[in-house]
Motif scaffolding. Sequence first.
Motif, PDB file in Angstrom:
ATOM      1  N   PHE A 127       0.951  -1.107   0.100  1.00 20.92           N
ATOM      2  CA  PHE A 127       0.082   0.049   0.049  1.00 20.92           C
ATOM      3  C   PHE A 127       0.974   1.220   0.105  1.00 20.92           C
ATOM      4  N   THR A 128       0.497   2.126  -0.913  1.00 16.30           N
ATOM      5  CA  THR A 128       1.036   3.628  -0.925  1.00 16.30           C
ATOM      6  C   THR A 128       0.174   4.573  -1.070  1.00 16.30           C
ATOM      7  N   ALA A 129       0.428   5.670  -0.647  1.00 14.29           N
ATOM      8  CA  ALA A 129      -0.453   6.917  -0.809  1.00 14.29           C
ATOM      9  C   ALA A 129       0.059   8.051  -1.410  1.00 14.29           C
ATOM     10  N   ASP A 130      -0.632   8.879  -1.940  1.00 13.52           N
ATOM     11  CA  ASP A 130      -0.247  10.096  -2.805  1.00 13.52           C
ATOM     12  C   ASP A 130       0.438  11.169  -1.930  1.00 13.52           C
ATOM     13  N   HIS A 142      -2.623   3.523   6.992  1.00 13.66           N
ATOM     14  CA  HIS A 142      -2.023   4.666   6.674  1.00 13.66           C
ATOM     15  C   HIS A 142      -0.508   4.201   5.999  1.00 13.66           C
ATOM     16  N   TRP A 143      -0.234   5.140   5.118  1.00 14.71           N
ATOM     17  CA  TRP A 143       1.337   5.120   4.683  1.00 14.71           C
ATOM     18  C   TRP A 143       1.738   6.509   4.788  1.00 14.71           C
ATOM     19  N   VAL A 152      -4.126  14.515  20.779  1.00  5.10           N
ATOM     20  CA  VAL A 152      -4.974  13.629  21.486  1.00  5.10           C
ATOM     21  C   VAL A 152      -6.067  13.184  21.015  1.00  5.10           C
ATOM     22  N   ASN A 153      -6.321  11.954  20.936  1.00  8.39           N
ATOM     23  CA  ASN A 153      -7.450  11.486  20.280  1.00  8.39           C
ATOM     24  C   ASN A 153      -8.886  11.571  21.333  1.00  8.39           C
ATOM     25  N   ASP A 154     -10.004  11.696  20.481  1.00 11.54           N
ATOM     26  CA  ASP A 154     -11.202  11.852  21.473  1.00 11.54           C
ATOM     27  C   ASP A 154     -11.631  10.355  21.874  1.00 11.54           C
ATOM     28  N   GLY A 155     -10.984   9.470  21.930  1.00 14.96           N
ATOM     29  CA  GLY A 155     -11.280   8.213  22.326  1.00 14.96           C
ATOM     30  C   GLY A 155      -9.907   7.331  22.467  1.00 14.96           C
ATOM     31  N   GLU A 156     -10.047   5.960  22.434  1.00 16.88           N
ATOM     32  CA  GLU A 156      -8.891   4.988  22.414  1.00 16.88           C
ATOM     33  C   GLU A 156      -8.356   5.019  21.286  1.00 16.88           C
ATOM     34  N   GLU A 157      -7.113   4.524  20.943  1.00 15.79           N
ATOM     35  CA  GLU A 157      -6.636   4.500  19.507  1.00 15.79           C
ATOM     36  C   GLU A 157      -5.549   3.114  19.699  1.00 15.79           C
ATOM     37  N   VAL A 158      -5.798   2.266  18.639  1.00 17.72           N
ATOM     38  CA  VAL A 158      -4.635   1.149  18.499  1.00 17.72           C
ATOM     39  C   VAL A 158      -4.154   1.344  17.334  1.00 17.72           C
ATOM     40  N   PHE A 159      -2.506   1.365  17.206  1.00 18.16           N
ATOM     41  CA  PHE A 159      -1.588   1.973  16.261  1.00 18.16           C
ATOM     42  C   PHE A 159      -0.860   0.577  16.193  1.00 18.16           C
ATOM     43  N   ALA A 160      -0.895  -0.117  15.147  1.00 18.54           N
ATOM     44  CA  ALA A 160      -0.116  -1.128  14.986  1.00 18.54           C
ATOM     45  C   ALA A 160       0.746  -1.079  13.577  1.00 18.54           C
ATOM     46  N   VAL A 161       2.002  -1.274  13.791  1.00 23.87           N
ATOM     47  CA  VAL A 161       2.931  -0.935  12.699  1.00 23.87           C
ATOM     48  C   VAL A 161       2.900  -2.492  11.771  1.00 23.87           C
ATOM     49  N   MET A 162       2.603  -2.147  10.449  1.00 25.09           N
ATOM     50  CA  MET A 162       2.597  -3.401   9.834  1.00 25.09           C
ATOM     51  C   MET A 162       3.706  -3.506   9.133  1.00 25.09           C
ATOM     52  N   HIS A 163       4.552  -2.205   8.613  1.00 29.31           N
ATOM     53  CA  HIS A 163       5.899  -2.531   7.975  1.00 29.31           C
ATOM     54  C   HIS A 163       6.640  -1.048   8.324  1.00 29.31           C
ATOM     55  N   GLY A 164       7.963  -1.077   8.379  1.00 25.33           N
ATOM     56  CA  GLY A 164       8.683  -0.072   8.849  1.00 25.33           C
ATOM     57  C   GLY A 164       9.158  -0.191  10.318  1.00 25.33           C
ATOM     58  N   VAL A 165       9.564   1.288  10.642  1.00 27.33           N
ATOM     59  CA  VAL A 165       9.738   1.480  12.020  1.00 27.33           C
ATOM     60  C   VAL A 165       9.326   2.872  12.297  1.00 27.33           C
ATOM     61  N   VAL A 166       8.689   2.829  13.424  1.00 26.64           N
ATOM     62  CA  VAL A 166       8.178   4.228  14.018  1.00 26.64           C
ATOM     63  C   VAL A 166       8.513   4.525  15.334  1.00 26.64           C
ATOM     64  N   LYS A 167       9.017   5.776  15.377  1.00 24.49           N
ATOM     65  CA  LYS A 167       9.435   6.245  16.850  1.00 24.49           C
ATOM     66  C   LYS A 167       8.121   7.043  17.278  1.00 24.49           C
ATOM     67  N   MET A 168       7.420   6.369  18.196  1.00 21.01           N
ATOM     68  CA  MET A 168       6.278   6.874  19.044  1.00 21.01           C
ATOM     69  C   MET A 168       6.680   7.748  20.160  1.00 21.01           C
ATOM     70  N   ALA A 181       6.677   3.777   6.251  1.00 23.03           N
ATOM     71  CA  ALA A 181       5.927   3.151   7.433  1.00 23.03           C
ATOM     72  C   ALA A 181       4.409   2.741   6.667  1.00 23.03           C
ATOM     73  N   ARG A 182       3.950   1.766   7.365  1.00 27.15           N
ATOM     74  CA  ARG A 182       2.713   1.409   7.060  1.00 27.15           C
ATOM     75  C   ARG A 182       2.039   1.011   8.308  1.00 27.15           C
ATOM     76  N   ILE A 183       0.853   1.701   8.819  1.00 29.64           N
ATOM     77  CA  ILE A 183       0.225   1.716   9.968  1.00 29.64           C
ATOM     78  C   ILE A 183      -1.330   1.314   9.903  1.00 29.64           C
ATOM     79  N   LEU A 184      -1.622   0.441  10.749  1.00 35.47           N
ATOM     80  CA  LEU A 184      -3.012   0.216  10.959  1.00 35.47           C
ATOM     81  C   LEU A 184      -3.719   1.006  12.116  1.00 35.47           C
ATOM     82  N   VAL A 185      -4.495   1.739  12.065  1.00 36.35           N
ATOM     83  CA  VAL A 185      -4.952   2.368  13.034  1.00 36.35           C
ATOM     84  C   VAL A 185      -6.359   2.290  13.102  1.00 36.35           C
TER      85      VAL A 185
END
Length: 103
Positions: free
Chosen positions: A9-12, A31-32, A41-57, A92-96
């Motif tokens: 998956f890629t995005a523009d 997301h790409w 700050v989200n207005d609720g809970e969030e699950v952030f799963a790295v599918m590909h790559g490396v992310v500094k959170m 990175a590709r991230i499932l949110v």
Amino acid sequence: MEIIRSQEFTADRAWGAKDIANMSGVTTRLHWTDKPYIWHVNDGEEVFAVMHGVVKMLYKEDGETKSEILNAGDIFFASVGTEHVAHPQGEARILVIEREGSI
């Protein structure tokens, strides 16, 4: 039925997304990105799963900024009120999964 090959998956633009599902107001999006997001700050809970790559959170806990390196397969859970920002280290590709309309 749909099969999504997340590594292809890629995005523009950074943080471009593919909407996967909306289940009673909870969205799942792939997301790409190759650029940091914004502190938020989200207005609720969030699950952030790295599918590909490396992310500094980066996140704030008791007023102190902390960080963790997330690799493919790692999951970050932001509880209500958790201020955070994601900084990909290259592509990175991230499932949110979050409440519909969240930042």
